[in-house]
Design a protein around this motif. Sequence first.
Motif, PDB file in Angstrom:
ATOM      1  N   ASN A 170     -36.107  -4.261  46.692  1.00 42.56           N
ATOM      2  CA  ASN A 170     -36.017  -4.192  48.147  1.00 42.56           C
ATOM      3  C   ASN A 170     -34.784  -4.904  48.693  1.00 42.56           C
ATOM      4  OD1 ASN A 170     -38.521  -2.804  48.447  1.00 42.56           O
ATOM      5  ND2 ASN A 170     -39.609  -4.726  48.120  1.00 42.56           N
ATOM      6  N   ILE A 171     -34.274  -5.892  47.963  1.00 38.64           N
ATOM      7  CA  ILE A 171     -33.128  -6.674  48.420  1.00 38.64           C
ATOM      8  C   ILE A 171     -31.976  -6.493  47.428  1.00 38.64           C
ATOM      9  CG2 ILE A 171     -32.273  -8.978  48.982  1.00 38.64           C
ATOM     10  CD1 ILE A 171     -35.128  -9.775  49.644  1.00 38.64           C
ATOM     11  N   LYS A 172     -30.806  -6.122  47.935  1.00 40.44           N
ATOM     12  CA  LYS A 172     -29.653  -5.916  47.080  1.00 40.44           C
ATOM     13  C   LYS A 172     -28.954  -7.240  46.791  1.00 40.44           C
ATOM     14  CE  LYS A 172     -28.669  -1.185  48.590  1.00 40.44           C
ATOM     15  NZ  LYS A 172     -27.686  -0.272  49.200  1.00 40.44           N
ATOM     16  N   GLU A 173     -28.442  -7.359  45.591  1.00 40.72           N
ATOM     17  CA  GLU A 173     -27.661  -8.528  45.220  1.00 40.72           C
ATOM     18  C   GLU A 173     -26.291  -8.455  45.896  1.00 40.72           C
ATOM     19  OE1 GLU A 173     -28.766 -11.021  43.458  1.00 40.72           O
ATOM     20  OE2 GLU A 173     -30.697 -10.107  42.956  1.00 40.72           O
ATOM     21  N   PRO A 174     -25.626  -9.603  46.075  1.00 41.23           N
ATOM     22  CA  PRO A 174     -24.304  -9.597  46.733  1.00 41.23           C
ATOM     23  C   PRO A 174     -23.309  -8.643  46.087  1.00 41.23           C
ATOM     24  CG  PRO A 174     -25.127 -11.832  46.564  1.00 41.23           C
ATOM     25  CD  PRO A 174     -26.098 -10.966  45.805  1.00 41.23           C
ATOM     26  N   GLN A 176     -23.818  -5.838  44.882  1.00 41.31           N
ATOM     27  CA  GLN A 176     -24.156  -4.447  45.159  1.00 41.31           C
ATOM     28  C   GLN A 176     -23.806  -4.037  46.591  1.00 41.31           C
ATOM     29  OE1 GLN A 176     -28.352  -5.112  43.863  1.00 41.31           O
ATOM     30  NE2 GLN A 176     -28.038  -3.256  42.666  1.00 41.31           N
ATOM     31  N   ARG A 177     -23.375  -4.973  47.409  1.00 40.21           N
ATOM     32  CA  ARG A 177     -23.092  -4.687  48.813  1.00 40.21           C
ATOM     33  C   ARG A 177     -21.619  -4.357  49.027  1.00 40.21           C
ATOM     34  NH1 ARG A 177     -26.274 -10.181  50.598  1.00 40.21           N
ATOM     35  NH2 ARG A 177     -28.365  -9.524  49.906  1.00 40.21           N
ATOM     36  N   PHE A 178     -21.324  -3.754  50.198  1.00 44.62           N
ATOM     37  CA  PHE A 178     -19.956  -3.371  50.548  1.00 44.62           C
ATOM     38  C   PHE A 178     -19.508  -4.174  51.768  1.00 44.62           C
ATOM     39  CE2 PHE A 178     -21.752   0.332  48.463  1.00 44.62           C
ATOM     40  CZ  PHE A 178     -20.737   0.730  47.608  1.00 44.62           C
ATOM     41  N   ASN A 179     -18.312  -4.769  51.677  1.00 54.25           N
ATOM     42  CA  ASN A 179     -17.744  -5.381  52.870  1.00 54.25           C
ATOM     43  C   ASN A 179     -17.009  -4.297  53.659  1.00 54.25           C
ATOM     44  OD1 ASN A 179     -15.033  -5.073  51.906  1.00 54.25           O
ATOM     45  ND2 ASN A 179     -15.257  -6.939  50.683  1.00 54.25           N
ATOM     46  N   GLN A 182     -14.166  -2.475  51.830  1.00 57.33           N
ATOM     47  CA  GLN A 182     -14.677  -1.627  50.743  1.00 57.33           C
ATOM     48  C   GLN A 182     -15.311  -0.359  51.291  1.00 57.33           C
ATOM     49  OE1 GLN A 182     -17.192  -4.638  48.993  1.00 57.33           O
ATOM     50  NE2 GLN A 182     -15.800  -4.923  47.255  1.00 57.33           N
ATOM     51  N   LYS A 183     -16.043  -0.476  52.409  1.00 59.36           N
ATOM     52  CA  LYS A 183     -16.657   0.704  53.022  1.00 59.36           C
ATOM     53  C   LYS A 183     -15.583   1.696  53.470  1.00 59.36           C
ATOM     54  CE  LYS A 183     -20.896  -1.457  54.764  1.00 59.36           C
ATOM     55  NZ  LYS A 183     -21.660  -1.837  55.980  1.00 59.36           N
TER      56      LYS A 183
END
Length: 241
Positions: A170-174, A176-179, A182-183
């Motif tokens: 349910n919660i993505k690790e740092p 795995q996220r896009f700043n 990056q987006k």
Amino acid sequence: MNIKEFFGYGEKVPGYEVRVLNEREARAAAAILFVGAFIGLTNGVMLGTAIFSEYFVTFFAIDFTIRVIQPRYSPSLLLGRFFVRHQKPEYVGAAQKRFAWVLGMILAWPMFYYLVIDFQPNPIKVLVCLICMALLFFESAFSICLGCKIFNLVKKEKATHCPGGVCEMNIKEPIQRFNPIQKTILIITMVLITYGTYAYITKLPDRTQLVKKLKIMMMSNQQIQALEDAKADAEFEKDDF
């Protein structure tokens, strides 16, 4: 092995409350089938022959039917097991994989009829072929089972033990996220890839046999006949002069 166990779908593994399958061999099998589909498509486009595709689609339809009945005897899954036999298994729920493979089987048998029994190439069949290839590619390259996602939309009981743990996470690790930067790069890259593909197929002049074949494959039988008639008329007028 008794009859009940023979027809039991998936394997019983200690620590899992549902029957499971090995995602690693499923991904390996998807990669093997993707290669076969790609060879068949390139043979049709570059060599103008559907012989390889006829054999491959026959194998594909039979293989997916076996998967739906009892995956432990699927030829492609056994090939996949051979290649990943030294890797630690990644267990996923068998129910959602079966649902996804039912969708594959539903696509496979009409393709078998129209490519093997009654050969009639048209844009719809090419599109179905490309959809199958996309599904195989997404599973083999990214471990994304689109059929498994549809399973969660239509079934009351949600799937568990999905590839990559997506059902439980349910919660993505740092990482795995896009700043924002990056987006932006990701969006630009996807737009360029999409436009480049579209331009290659529809906008480039017919300087290569590949482009010509792709355009013809996307035509209906009536359009192909009209094109042949136009060529015949042009040849007739040329002979008159």
